[in-house]
Design an enzyme around this catalytic site. Structure first.
Site, PDB file in Angstrom:
ATOM      1  N   SER A 143       0.353   0.740  32.868  1.00  0.00           N
ATOM      2  CA  SER A 143      -0.278   1.798  33.675  1.00  0.00           C
ATOM      3  C   SER A 143       0.689   2.183  34.789  1.00  0.00           C
ATOM      4  O   SER A 143       1.457   1.332  35.269  1.00  0.00           O
ATOM      5  CB  SER A 143      -1.565   1.278  34.311  1.00  0.00           C
ATOM      6  N   TYR A 156      -6.319  -5.402  38.604  1.00  0.00           N
ATOM      7  CA  TYR A 156      -5.863  -4.462  37.568  1.00  0.00           C
ATOM      8  C   TYR A 156      -4.368  -4.203  37.726  1.00  0.00           C
ATOM      9  O   TYR A 156      -3.601  -4.300  36.765  1.00  0.00           O
ATOM     10  CB  TYR A 156      -6.653  -3.156  37.650  1.00  0.00           C
TER      11      TYR A 156
HETATM   12  N1  LIG Z   1      -7.711   5.863  31.400  1.00  0.00           N
HETATM   13  C1  LIG Z   1      -6.776   5.767  32.323  1.00  0.00           C
HETATM   14  O1  LIG Z   1      -6.773   6.489  33.326  1.00  0.00           O
HETATM   15  C2  LIG Z   1      -5.631   4.788  32.143  1.00  0.00           C
HETATM   16  C3  LIG Z   1      -4.499   4.920  32.977  1.00  0.00           C
HETATM   17  C4  LIG Z   1      -3.453   4.019  32.822  1.00  0.00           C
HETATM   18  C5  LIG Z   1      -3.512   3.028  31.854  1.00  0.00           C
HETATM   19  N2  LIG Z   1      -4.613   2.922  31.057  1.00  0.00           N
HETATM   20  C6  LIG Z   1      -4.593   1.855  30.039  1.00  0.00           C
HETATM   21  O2  LIG Z   1      -4.598   2.457  28.759  1.00  0.00           O
HETATM   22  C7  LIG Z   1      -5.245   1.591  27.807  1.00  0.00           C
HETATM   23  C8  LIG Z   1      -6.295   2.374  27.035  1.00  0.00           C
HETATM   24  O3  LIG Z   1      -7.249   2.854  27.961  1.00  0.00           O
HETATM   25  P1  LIG Z   1      -8.303   4.022  27.637  1.00  0.00           P
HETATM   26  O4  LIG Z   1      -8.324   4.891  28.817  1.00  0.00           O
HETATM   27  O5  LIG Z   1      -8.050   4.569  26.286  1.00  0.00           O
HETATM   28  O6  LIG Z   1      -9.644   3.145  27.691  1.00  0.00           O
HETATM   29  P2  LIG Z   1     -10.979   3.122  26.827  1.00  0.00           P
HETATM   30  O7  LIG Z   1     -11.951   2.393  27.675  1.00  0.00           O
HETATM   31  O8  LIG Z   1     -11.305   4.468  26.304  1.00  0.00           O
HETATM   32  O9  LIG Z   1     -10.553   2.183  25.580  1.00  0.00           O
HETATM   33  C9  LIG Z   1     -10.288   0.819  25.740  1.00  0.00           C
HETATM   34  C10 LIG Z   1     -10.655   0.121  24.437  1.00  0.00           C
HETATM   35  O10 LIG Z   1     -10.328  -1.281  24.561  1.00  0.00           O
HETATM   36  C11 LIG Z   1     -11.365  -2.026  23.964  1.00  0.00           C
HETATM   37  N3  LIG Z   1     -11.394  -3.389  24.505  1.00  0.00           N
HETATM   38  C12 LIG Z   1     -11.768  -3.769  25.760  1.00  0.00           C
HETATM   39  N4  LIG Z   1     -11.700  -5.105  25.868  1.00  0.00           N
HETATM   40  C13 LIG Z   1     -11.274  -5.594  24.674  1.00  0.00           C
HETATM   41  C14 LIG Z   1     -11.013  -6.891  24.171  1.00  0.00           C
HETATM   42  N5  LIG Z   1     -11.198  -7.987  24.925  1.00  0.00           N
HETATM   43  N6  LIG Z   1     -10.571  -7.023  22.895  1.00  0.00           N
HETATM   44  C15 LIG Z   1     -10.384  -5.915  22.127  1.00  0.00           C
HETATM   45  N7  LIG Z   1     -10.653  -4.664  22.533  1.00  0.00           N
HETATM   46  C16 LIG Z   1     -11.080  -4.506  23.802  1.00  0.00           C
HETATM   47  C17 LIG Z   1     -12.629  -1.251  24.297  1.00  0.00           C
HETATM   48  O11 LIG Z   1     -13.715  -1.612  23.436  1.00  0.00           O
HETATM   49  C18 LIG Z   1     -12.166   0.182  24.120  1.00  0.00           C
HETATM   50  O12 LIG Z   1     -12.372   0.635  22.788  1.00  0.00           O
HETATM   51  C19 LIG Z   1      -5.800   0.421  28.621  1.00  0.00           C
HETATM   52  O13 LIG Z   1      -4.936  -0.685  28.510  1.00  0.00           O
HETATM   53  C20 LIG Z   1      -5.815   0.961  30.044  1.00  0.00           C
HETATM   54  O14 LIG Z   1      -5.717  -0.064  31.005  1.00  0.00           O
HETATM   55  C21 LIG Z   1      -5.664   3.778  31.181  1.00  0.00           C
END
Ligand SMILES: NC(=O)c1ccc[n+]([C@@H]2O[C@H](COP(=O)([O-])OP(=O)(O)OC[C@H]3O[C@@H](n4cnc5c(N)ncnc54)[C@H](O)[C@@H]3O)[C@@H](O)[C@H]2O)c1
Length: 256
Positions: A143, A156
């Protein structure tokens, strides 16, 4: 097609960026293991892939924070497909704003285990396959918060910082075996997760998303899951065969 005959495991592929990557990788010819703790969401992703009528995909439940579960995922895919070319670690948990003195030890552990320990676990079990093949790609979704921290997102940010350093360390360790390891730093993205970084009721959340997140992005638009999928496709394809240890910001300039 960029990923013809490749076998890819994508964690967190039931939603957001993971789903977008699963769709894009299968369009490019990969067989995709759609791995998620939320099996129903993973099934929806596979149905969407089937609608595209390209590539192959199957669901595998996994909790990325438990060694046994990750080992099962990797070995099932390895045995079923005979190889593992690509692992994308996308599963992650958000943290709502929490003053450090109010952060519970269990919450710290859960964030570190899902966001950071998971990268160790998938590498531990997938690298033996990749070493045997003398090739492989690992892509970690960190991130931009690893570079530009936000107040109250202490655990986080720490977990995502760990992902960045582990990416570089593994890139060096695994380079002699033809295994590339890179990471993407997404900026604030238009997914389920974004609102969960904010401690507020539903009504206030949308406004706060604009005020806190959108206003911090120089290009003025939230990142879309497909933006991450484009970058991921590049980093997992032969187009980036000399790239390892790179942390690519896909963040609309937020990291500047
Ligand atoms: N959305 C944002 O603004 C953002 C910004 C920077 C980084 N990220 C990172 O990007 C990645 C994807 O995020 P997103 O926004 O698509 O989120 P999202 O919540 O849409 O998807 C996350 C997925 O991870 C799954 N998950 C959670 N815990 C789990 C576990 N213990 N085992 C297996 N699966 C699990 C959830 O069921 C979900 O389907 C994450 O690592 C997040 O930290 C997100």
């Amino acid at each position: 097609m960029l990923l013809q005959d490749k076998v890819a495991i994508i964690t967190g592929a039931g939603s957001g960026m993971g789903r977008a990557m699963a769709l894009s990788f299968s369009r490019e010819g990969a067989t995709v293991a759609v791995a998620d703790i939320n099996v129903n969401a993973a099934i929806e992703t596979v149905l969407l892939i089937q609608e595209q009528n390209t590539g192959k995909a199957f669901v595998h439940g996994v909790d990325v924070s438990y060694a046994k579960s990750v080992q099962e995922l990797i070995n099932d895919v390895g045995e079923r497909e005979g190889k593992i070319d690509i692992v994308v670690n996308c599963a992650g948990l958000p943290q709502a704003f929490t003053p450090i003195e109010e952060l519970e030890e269990d919450d710290w552990d859960r964030l570190m285990n899902v966001n950071a320990k998971s990268i160790f676990l998938t590498a531990k079990y997938a690298v033996p396959y990749m070493k045997k093949q003398n090739q492989g790609v690992i892509l970690n979704i960190s991130s931009i918060a690893s570079e530009r921290a936000r107040p109250g997102l202490n655990a986080y940010c720490a977990s995502k910082g760990a992902v960045v350093v582990l990416t570089k360390s593994l890139a060096l360790e695994l380079a002699p075996f033809g295994i590339r390891v890179n990471a993407i730093n997404p900026g604030p993205a238009n997914t389920e997760m974004l609102g969960k970084f904010i401690s507020a009721n539903e009504g206030e959340r949308e406004q706060l998303k604009q005020d806190v997140f959108l206003s911090s992005i120089p290009l003025g638009k939230l990142i879309e899951p497909e933006d991450i999928a484009e970058a991921a496709l590049y980093l997992c394809s032969p187009h980036s065969q000399k790239i390892t240890g790179t942390i690519l910001n896909v963040d609309g300039g937020r990291g500047i």
